[in-house]
Design an enzyme around this catalytic site. Sequence first.
Site, PDB file in Angstrom:
ATOM      1  N   MET A  36      76.032  93.928  68.521  1.00  0.00           N
ATOM      2  CA  MET A  36      76.440  92.653  67.903  1.00  0.00           C
ATOM      3  C   MET A  36      77.859  92.755  67.364  1.00  0.00           C
ATOM      4  O   MET A  36      78.212  93.768  66.754  1.00  0.00           O
ATOM      5  CB  MET A  36      75.504  92.327  66.744  1.00  0.00           C
ATOM      6  CG  MET A  36      74.048  92.305  67.141  1.00  0.00           C
ATOM      7  SD  MET A  36      73.016  91.960  65.696  1.00  0.00           S
ATOM      8  CE  MET A  36      71.383  92.126  66.417  1.00  0.00           C
ATOM      9  N   HIS A  65      71.871  95.407  75.294  1.00  0.00           N
ATOM     10  CA  HIS A  65      71.889  93.949  75.133  1.00  0.00           C
ATOM     11  C   HIS A  65      73.151  93.569  74.366  1.00  0.00           C
ATOM     12  O   HIS A  65      73.248  93.793  73.167  1.00  0.00           O
ATOM     13  CB  HIS A  65      70.611  93.542  74.373  1.00  0.00           C
ATOM     14  CG  HIS A  65      70.538  92.102  74.000  1.00  0.00           C
ATOM     15  ND1 HIS A  65      69.640  91.619  73.066  1.00  0.00           N
ATOM     16  CD2 HIS A  65      71.230  91.014  74.441  1.00  0.00           C
ATOM     17  CE1 HIS A  65      69.801  90.318  72.936  1.00  0.00           C
ATOM     18  NE2 HIS A  65      70.756  89.923  73.752  1.00  0.00           N
ATOM     19  N   MET A 137      65.432  85.221  75.043  1.00  0.00           N
ATOM     20  CA  MET A 137      65.402  85.421  73.590  1.00  0.00           C
ATOM     21  C   MET A 137      64.313  84.534  72.989  1.00  0.00           C
ATOM     22  O   MET A 137      64.326  83.317  73.185  1.00  0.00           O
ATOM     23  CB  MET A 137      66.751  85.080  72.952  1.00  0.00           C
ATOM     24  CG  MET A 137      67.884  86.030  73.294  1.00  0.00           C
ATOM     25  SD  MET A 137      67.515  87.773  73.018  1.00  0.00           S
ATOM     26  CE  MET A 137      67.120  87.786  71.266  1.00  0.00           C
ATOM     27  N   GLY A 142      70.619  88.114  66.459  1.00  0.00           N
ATOM     28  CA  GLY A 142      71.407  88.471  65.285  1.00  0.00           C
ATOM     29  C   GLY A 142      70.667  89.398  64.339  1.00  0.00           C
ATOM     30  O   GLY A 142      71.279  90.258  63.725  1.00  0.00           O
ATOM     31  N   PHE A 143      69.356  89.231  64.260  1.00  0.00           N
ATOM     32  CA  PHE A 143      68.594  90.022  63.285  1.00  0.00           C
ATOM     33  C   PHE A 143      67.221  90.386  63.838  1.00  0.00           C
ATOM     34  O   PHE A 143      66.606  89.592  64.552  1.00  0.00           O
ATOM     35  CB  PHE A 143      68.406  89.231  61.984  1.00  0.00           C
ATOM     36  CG  PHE A 143      69.717  88.859  61.340  1.00  0.00           C
ATOM     37  CD1 PHE A 143      70.354  89.731  60.465  1.00  0.00           C
ATOM     38  CD2 PHE A 143      70.342  87.655  61.659  1.00  0.00           C
ATOM     39  CE1 PHE A 143      71.585  89.397  59.903  1.00  0.00           C
ATOM     40  CE2 PHE A 143      71.565  87.303  61.102  1.00  0.00           C
ATOM     41  CZ  PHE A 143      72.186  88.188  60.217  1.00  0.00           C
ATOM     42  N   GLY A 144      66.765  91.578  63.465  1.00  0.00           N
ATOM     43  CA  GLY A 144      65.388  91.951  63.756  1.00  0.00           C
ATOM     44  C   GLY A 144      64.470  91.318  62.722  1.00  0.00           C
ATOM     45  O   GLY A 144      64.940  90.765  61.716  1.00  0.00           O
ATOM     46  N   GLY A 197      60.980  95.451  68.130  1.00  0.00           N
ATOM     47  CA  GLY A 197      61.809  96.157  67.163  1.00  0.00           C
ATOM     48  C   GLY A 197      61.002  96.547  65.949  1.00  0.00           C
ATOM     49  O   GLY A 197      60.446  97.646  65.866  1.00  0.00           O
ATOM     50  N   SER A 198      60.887  95.609  64.990  1.00  0.00           N
ATOM     51  CA  SER A 198      60.187  95.948  63.751  1.00  0.00           C
ATOM     52  C   SER A 198      58.721  96.273  63.994  1.00  0.00           C
ATOM     53  O   SER A 198      58.183  97.198  63.376  1.00  0.00           O
ATOM     54  CB  SER A 198      60.351  94.827  62.726  1.00  0.00           C
ATOM     55  OG  SER A 198      60.276  93.581  63.332  1.00  0.00           O
TER      56      SER A 198
HETATM   57  C1  DX5 Z   1      67.673  90.225  67.927  1.00  0.00           C
HETATM   58  C2  DX5 Z   1      67.635  91.426  68.848  1.00  0.00           C
HETATM   59  C3  DX5 Z   1      66.275  91.969  69.072  1.00  0.00           C
HETATM   60  C4  DX5 Z   1      65.639  92.542  67.840  1.00  0.00           C
HETATM   61  C5  DX5 Z   1      64.162  92.476  68.003  1.00  0.00           C
HETATM   62  O1  DX5 Z   1      68.990  89.798  67.825  1.00  0.00           O
HETATM   63  O2  DX5 Z   1      68.198  91.081  70.113  1.00  0.00           O
HETATM   64  O3  DX5 Z   1      66.264  92.927  70.122  1.00  0.00           O
HETATM   65  O4  DX5 Z   1      66.008  93.880  67.611  1.00  0.00           O
HETATM   66  O5  DX5 Z   1      63.570  92.833  66.803  1.00  0.00           O
HETATM   67  P1  DX5 Z   1      62.151  92.268  66.369  1.00  0.00           P
HETATM   68  O6  DX5 Z   1      61.160  92.791  67.380  1.00  0.00           O
HETATM   69  O7  DX5 Z   1      61.973  92.832  65.009  1.00  0.00           O
HETATM   70  O8  DX5 Z   1      62.231  90.775  66.398  1.00  0.00           O
HETATM   71 ZN    ZN Z   2      67.898  92.456  71.856  1.00  0.00          ZN
END
Ligand code: DX5
Ligand code: ZN
Length: 216
Positions: A36, A65, A137, A142-144, A197-198
Amino acid sequence: MVKLAPSVLGADFSHLADEIRSAEQSGADLLHLDIMDGHFVPNISFGPGIVKTINKLTGMYLDVHLMLSEPEKYFESFAEAGADAITFHIEAHPEDPSPLAERIHKLGLQAGISLNPDATPEQVLPYLHKFDLLLVMSVFPGFGGQSFISSTLDTVRAAREYIDKHSLKTEIMVDGGIGPDNAAEVARAGADILVMGSAFFNSDNRSGLADLTHGL
Ligand code: DX5
Ligand code: ZN
């Protein structure tokens, strides 16, 4: 079989080597690395240096990504860092993205195209034959740790139908807000690869998540 791609953004960076080893040992199939720039998305993550470090720690396939306004400036850097696939956003390149896919292929990597939750499938479908991966998406990037936007399943279904109809090899990856509670639904809509992710890195049963995904 559906594949699992842990997103390293959700890892504990104070124990990065252990986290990568644990992801590998869980049976997960590839690593998803979120880049990012603080411009295309309102957050900054990490760059080629960390990708290079991760590449030294594991033999896993590295799926990069790019959430960057000018992704094409960095293809070489991420290739040198050890990326196996580079994905960029159609929103960063609303014109024909095919020449950029060719540039990524010339570097010996797989190429992916991504679209945000408010994009229409038609923005990418005509170009899918040029891409190895479609990254849908399911949150705004932007955020997990955000909540899954279920209307994006319509995009997954539309892409699945198009890919099957045209016998394309493009794999569908879905990214954002995915965990054990909705993995089956995303797979049923047509995903080949689930990014977690999380849900993955906060879990104390990571191999269970890999088994669950593989069983879908
Ligand atoms: C969001 C990222 C995702 C993120 C996914 O901007 O592209 O790859 O890390 O994290 P979770 O699974 O926690 O939504
Ligand atoms: Zn991603």
